[in-house]
Design a protein around this motif. Sequence first.
Motif, short mmCIF file in Angstrom:
data_model
loop_
_atom_site.label_atom_id
_atom_site.label_comp_id
_atom_site.label_asym_id
_atom_site.label_seq_id
_atom_site.Cartn_x
_atom_site.Cartn_y
_atom_site.Cartn_z
N GLY A 119 0.84 -1.21 0.00
CA GLY A 119 0.00 0.00 0.00
C GLY A 119 0.86 1.24 0.00
N MET A 120 1.38 1.56 -1.18
CA MET A 120 2.27 2.73 -1.27
C MET A 120 1.62 3.84 -2.10
N SER A 121 1.42 3.59 -3.42
CA SER A 121 0.94 4.65 -4.32
C SER A 121 -0.44 5.16 -3.92
N GLU A 122 -0.62 6.45 -4.16
CA GLU A 122 -1.94 7.09 -3.98
C GLU A 122 -2.20 7.94 -5.21
N THR A 152 -2.89 -1.04 -6.11
CA THR A 152 -2.43 -1.99 -5.10
C THR A 152 -2.62 -3.40 -5.65
N THR A 153 -1.54 -3.97 -6.17
CA THR A 153 -1.59 -5.28 -6.82
C THR A 153 -2.04 -6.36 -5.83
N GLN A 154 -3.01 -7.18 -6.25
CA GLN A 154 -3.49 -8.34 -5.50
C GLN A 154 -4.10 -8.00 -4.14
N LEU A 340 5.99 -3.86 -20.88
CA LEU A 340 5.51 -2.46 -20.91
C LEU A 340 5.34 -1.93 -19.49
N ALA A 341 4.88 -2.81 -18.58
CA ALA A 341 4.66 -2.37 -17.19
C ALA A 341 5.98 -2.13 -16.46
N ALA A 342 7.03 -2.85 -16.90
CA ALA A 342 8.29 -2.83 -16.13
C ALA A 342 8.98 -1.47 -16.13
C1 LIG Z 1 2.32 -3.51 -12.96
C2 LIG Z 1 2.30 -2.48 -11.85
C3 LIG Z 1 2.14 -2.89 -10.54
C4 LIG Z 1 2.08 -1.95 -9.52
N1 LIG Z 1 1.86 -2.40 -8.24
C5 LIG Z 1 1.81 -1.50 -7.23
C6 LIG Z 1 1.56 -1.95 -5.89
O1 LIG Z 1 1.40 -3.15 -5.63
N2 LIG Z 1 1.49 -1.04 -4.90
C7 LIG Z 1 1.65 0.29 -5.14
O2 LIG Z 1 1.63 1.06 -4.19
N3 LIG Z 1 1.86 0.76 -6.40
C8 LIG Z 1 1.94 -0.11 -7.45
N4 LIG Z 1 2.14 0.34 -8.74
C9 LIG Z 1 2.16 1.77 -8.98
C10 LIG Z 1 3.53 2.32 -9.37
O3 LIG Z 1 4.39 2.33 -8.27
C11 LIG Z 1 3.30 3.71 -9.93
O4 LIG Z 1 2.54 3.56 -11.12
C12 LIG Z 1 4.59 4.43 -10.25
O5 LIG Z 1 5.27 4.75 -9.08
C13 LIG Z 1 4.31 5.72 -11.05
O6 LIG Z 1 3.38 6.51 -10.38
P1 LIG Z 1 2.06 7.07 -11.10
O7 LIG Z 1 1.43 5.97 -11.84
O8 LIG Z 1 1.29 7.81 -10.07
O9 LIG Z 1 2.60 8.08 -12.20
P2 LIG Z 1 3.08 9.57 -11.96
O10 LIG Z 1 4.03 9.62 -10.82
O11 LIG Z 1 1.91 10.46 -11.91
O12 LIG Z 1 3.89 9.84 -13.29
C14 LIG Z 1 3.24 10.13 -14.54
C15 LIG Z 1 4.32 10.38 -15.57
O13 LIG Z 1 5.11 11.52 -15.17
C16 LIG Z 1 6.48 11.16 -15.11
N5 LIG Z 1 7.12 11.85 -13.97
C17 LIG Z 1 6.65 11.88 -12.70
N6 LIG Z 1 7.50 12.59 -11.92
C18 LIG Z 1 8.53 13.00 -12.72
C19 LIG Z 1 9.71 13.76 -12.51
N7 LIG Z 1 10.02 14.23 -11.29
N8 LIG Z 1 10.53 13.96 -13.56
C20 LIG Z 1 10.23 13.47 -14.80
N9 LIG Z 1 9.11 12.75 -15.06
C21 LIG Z 1 8.28 12.52 -14.04
C22 LIG Z 1 6.50 9.66 -14.89
O14 LIG Z 1 7.71 9.09 -15.35
C23 LIG Z 1 5.30 9.22 -15.71
O15 LIG Z 1 5.66 9.08 -17.05
C24 LIG Z 1 2.20 -0.56 -9.80
C25 LIG Z 1 2.36 -0.14 -11.12
C26 LIG Z 1 2.40 -1.08 -12.15
C27 LIG Z 1 2.56 -0.61 -13.56
#
Ligand SMILES: Cc1cc2nc3c(=O)[nH]c(=O)nc-3n(C[C@H](O)[C@H](O)[C@H](O)COP(=O)(O)OP(=O)(O)OC[C@H]3O[C@@H](n4cnc5c(N)ncnc54)[C@H](O)[C@@H]3O)c2cc1C
Length: 367
Positions: A119-122, A152-154, A340-342
């Motif tokens: 539970g990290m991303s918001e 939040t995966t799974q 693509l997700a990586a």
């Molecule tokens: C397959 C998958 C599994 C995941 N599982 C989990 C999980 O289990 N739990 C969880 O908490 N999260 C999970 N995530 C979320 C993941 O951690 C976030 O998607 C990731 O951190 C990016 O955040 P965001 O999607 O909010 O994009 P944003 O942070 O909003 O970014 C949007 C775009 O802006 C760019 N950007 C943002 N900041 C900057 C900067 N400072 N400089 C330049 N470019 C920037 C990014 O590169 C991106 O292209 C998962 C994501 C994926 C794809």
Amino acid sequence: MNDVLQAYDAFLRNVLPEDYAGRTNHYRHDDRLRTDFQVAAFEAGWLVPDWEPGLGGQSLSAGDSLAVRIEGARRRVPVIHNVQGVGVVAPGLRRFGTPAQQDRLLRPVLRGDEWWALGMSEPGAGSDLASLRTQARRDGDRFIVNGSKIWTTQAKESRWATLYVRTDPEARRHAGISCLILDLQSPGVEVRPIRRAAESVDAFCEVFLDDVEIPVENLLGPLNGGWRVASESLEHERDMIWVNNWVEIAQVVDPSLRRTDLDDEEMTALGRLLADAEAVRFTGLRTVFERLEGNEPAEFFLLKLLGSEAAQRATRFAMETSGLAGLCEPQLMEDRIESLAATIYGGTSEVQRNIIGERVLGLPRDR
Ligand SMILES: Cc1cc2nc3c(=O)[nH]c(=O)nc-3n(C[C@H](O)[C@H](O)[C@H](O)COP(=O)(O)OP(=O)(O)OC[C@H]3O[C@@H](n4cnc5c(N)ncnc54)[C@H](O)[C@@H]3O)c2cc1C
């Protein structure tokens, strides 16, 4: 083959079906096999080979443990269902958990009996995790938590989550965050799966928290020390990421090596990908050797970007050169989508470039 790899080979021969090597794509989706394999690897000490017996390991040296992981990736051993449980949560519990937390939680997560979510991303706090807003207010012997998480995966299938929350609203961004162990069955927790184009057990969820009570003894690590818990837990898997990227690139382009109909441009692209695979391997190995010497190698910061982008180029190449047949090849399609997700999870490519700029090249800070 040294003694350790011989023993691992014997283990794999014993637990995997005889025709596994020729049908890995079929068996990758066999849920029963994946579950049984995790339990067997845990019991026999091959799950986390460098950890102690009883915790899925056999106290192997870092070098032997890496050799086992490379061999496992090369032979495409069954993928653990709840990868973040073993790869991120368990190291966090082992490093920061109290004896009571470890007694209760470590064995079930390692065996795969209890799944965990991260539970990290918001919304608004993905790349910039330090801006997270989910609040935990101390009230006697419990925290009262309000907020929400996304991606939040799974979460739907999990029993627990490591929940990153703001416990000191006055402190500077990173300094006011703690990690709580959330029982996802607690009153006030609502988990909503996010619909995706493809069916998957790894479905993303949103998690809503409305006055959720979490006992104080569920604090993982120090109060307001959540940033360290997050970074040190995530770092544990760093070797697995480049090993998987390297093996994946090599395997995805392998069929092309036997083709005689590639044109010059495609041959050049293929050569570049082979060079990429070797670059990932040697850079990865260099970081391991440096770390064994007690150094923190700068190359480490390049690996996620290099590996994930090269794997993405490799799956694209494989799809493009196989034409229509590629679209009908489920494994190739799955590899492509995963690649693509990586470049997003675990830190997007743009954010990795910022980190390289700041920490390797010494450029001014992004923020
Ligand atoms: C397959 C998958 C599994 C995941 N599982 C989990 C999980 O289990 N739990 C969880 O908490 N999260 C999970 N995530 C979320 C993941 O951690 C976030 O998607 C990731 O951190 C990016 O955040 P965001 O999607 O909010 O994009 P944003 O942070 O909003 O970014 C949007 C775009 O802006 C760019 N950007 C943002 N900041 C900057 C900067 N400072 N400089 C330049 N470019 C920037 C990014 O590169 C991106 O292209 C998962 C994501 C994926 C794809």
